[in-house]
Design a protein around this motif. Sequence first.
Motif, mmCIF file in Angstrom:
data_model
loop_
_atom_site.group_PDB
_atom_site.id
_atom_site.type_symbol
_atom_site.label_atom_id
_atom_site.label_comp_id
_atom_site.label_asym_id
_atom_site.label_seq_id
_atom_site.Cartn_x
_atom_site.Cartn_y
_atom_site.Cartn_z
ATOM 1 N N GLU A 183 0.831 -1.199 0.000
ATOM 2 C CA GLU A 183 0.000 0.000 0.000
ATOM 3 C C GLU A 183 0.869 1.254 0.000
ATOM 4 O O GLU A 183 0.545 2.249 -0.659
ATOM 5 C CB GLU A 183 -0.931 0.002 1.216
ATOM 6 N N LEU A 184 1.995 1.204 0.731
ATOM 7 C CA LEU A 184 2.912 2.334 0.748
ATOM 8 C C LEU A 184 3.514 2.572 -0.636
ATOM 9 O O LEU A 184 3.640 3.720 -1.083
ATOM 10 C CB LEU A 184 4.026 2.088 1.776
ATOM 11 N N ALA A 185 3.861 1.491 -1.336
ATOM 12 C CA ALA A 185 4.431 1.631 -2.682
ATOM 13 C C ALA A 185 3.414 2.254 -3.637
ATOM 14 O O ALA A 185 3.761 3.146 -4.432
ATOM 15 C CB ALA A 185 4.892 0.273 -3.198
ATOM 16 N N GLU B 248 1.285 7.222 -6.519
ATOM 17 C CA GLU B 248 0.248 8.245 -6.645
ATOM 18 C C GLU B 248 0.799 9.624 -6.298
ATOM 19 O O GLU B 248 0.473 10.614 -6.960
ATOM 20 C CB GLU B 248 -0.933 7.920 -5.736
ATOM 21 N N ILE B 249 1.635 9.694 -5.258
ATOM 22 C CA ILE B 249 2.221 10.977 -4.859
ATOM 23 C C ILE B 249 3.087 11.534 -5.987
ATOM 24 O O ILE B 249 3.014 12.726 -6.307
ATOM 25 C CB ILE B 249 3.031 10.804 -3.559
ATOM 26 N N GLU B 250 3.912 10.675 -6.611
ATOM 27 C CA GLU B 250 4.760 11.139 -7.708
ATOM 28 C C GLU B 250 3.920 11.636 -8.876
ATOM 29 O O GLU B 250 4.247 12.664 -9.494
ATOM 30 C CB GLU B 250 5.691 10.017 -8.155
ATOM 31 N N ALA C 101 3.836 15.513 -10.330
ATOM 32 C CA ALA C 101 4.049 15.847 -11.738
ATOM 33 C C ALA C 101 2.895 16.700 -12.270
ATOM 34 O O ALA C 101 3.106 17.687 -12.994
ATOM 35 C CB ALA C 101 4.208 14.578 -12.571
ATOM 36 N N THR C 102 1.669 16.352 -11.885
ATOM 37 C CA THR C 102 0.499 17.123 -12.305
ATOM 38 C C THR C 102 0.566 18.536 -11.729
ATOM 39 O O THR C 102 0.262 19.509 -12.424
ATOM 40 C CB THR C 102 -0.795 16.424 -11.845
ATOM 41 N N THR C 103 0.979 18.647 -10.484
ATOM 42 C CA THR C 103 1.085 19.959 -9.844
ATOM 43 C C THR C 103 2.122 20.824 -10.557
ATOM 44 O O THR C 103 1.889 22.017 -10.796
ATOM 45 C CB THR C 103 1.466 19.791 -8.361
#
Length: 163
Positions: free
Chosen positions: A76-78, A83-85, A89-91
């Motif tokens: 789940e952490l992976a 998702e964070i990366e 990138a979207t930000t």
Amino acid sequence: MRRYRSSPKQSFTFTTLRRNWAMVRGRFRRWLTTTFPGGGRALTSLTIMAILLVMIGSISVNLVNQLLIARQLEQELATAQVEIEALQATTQALAAQLEYEQSDAATEAWARDLGLARDGDIIVVPERVPTLPLPPTPTIPPTPEPTSQPLPNWQRWWQAFFP
């Protein structure tokens, strides 16, 4: 009438209970010595070994469960890291687009799309050249279809059942 004499009630006293308990305890000890050589010591050691085995088994089951939970949490952490990366990138892309939209180049492009001009630009407006009308094309009147005679009733029924 004949009366039956009831048997006297047996009274349980402390002495009788003590005798009965001593008899049960003696039978149990005899059973222990005949079943387990070494008497109660062997039974006690077997009991302790069984309790230790149960404790070791429960600890190992708990350890395996903890390892499975840890593996699931790592997965789940992976996925959360991926998702964070993607969101970072979207930000960054949105921040770059916002910076462009706030620049003068974006304002000028927007104004040009609307057909506006800056000071000093030469505006060229094409004149509409009147076009000569094309000669009218002759229209051909539609030819009427020949009206056919309606089929007799028996032929319509025949076509309905045997097409």
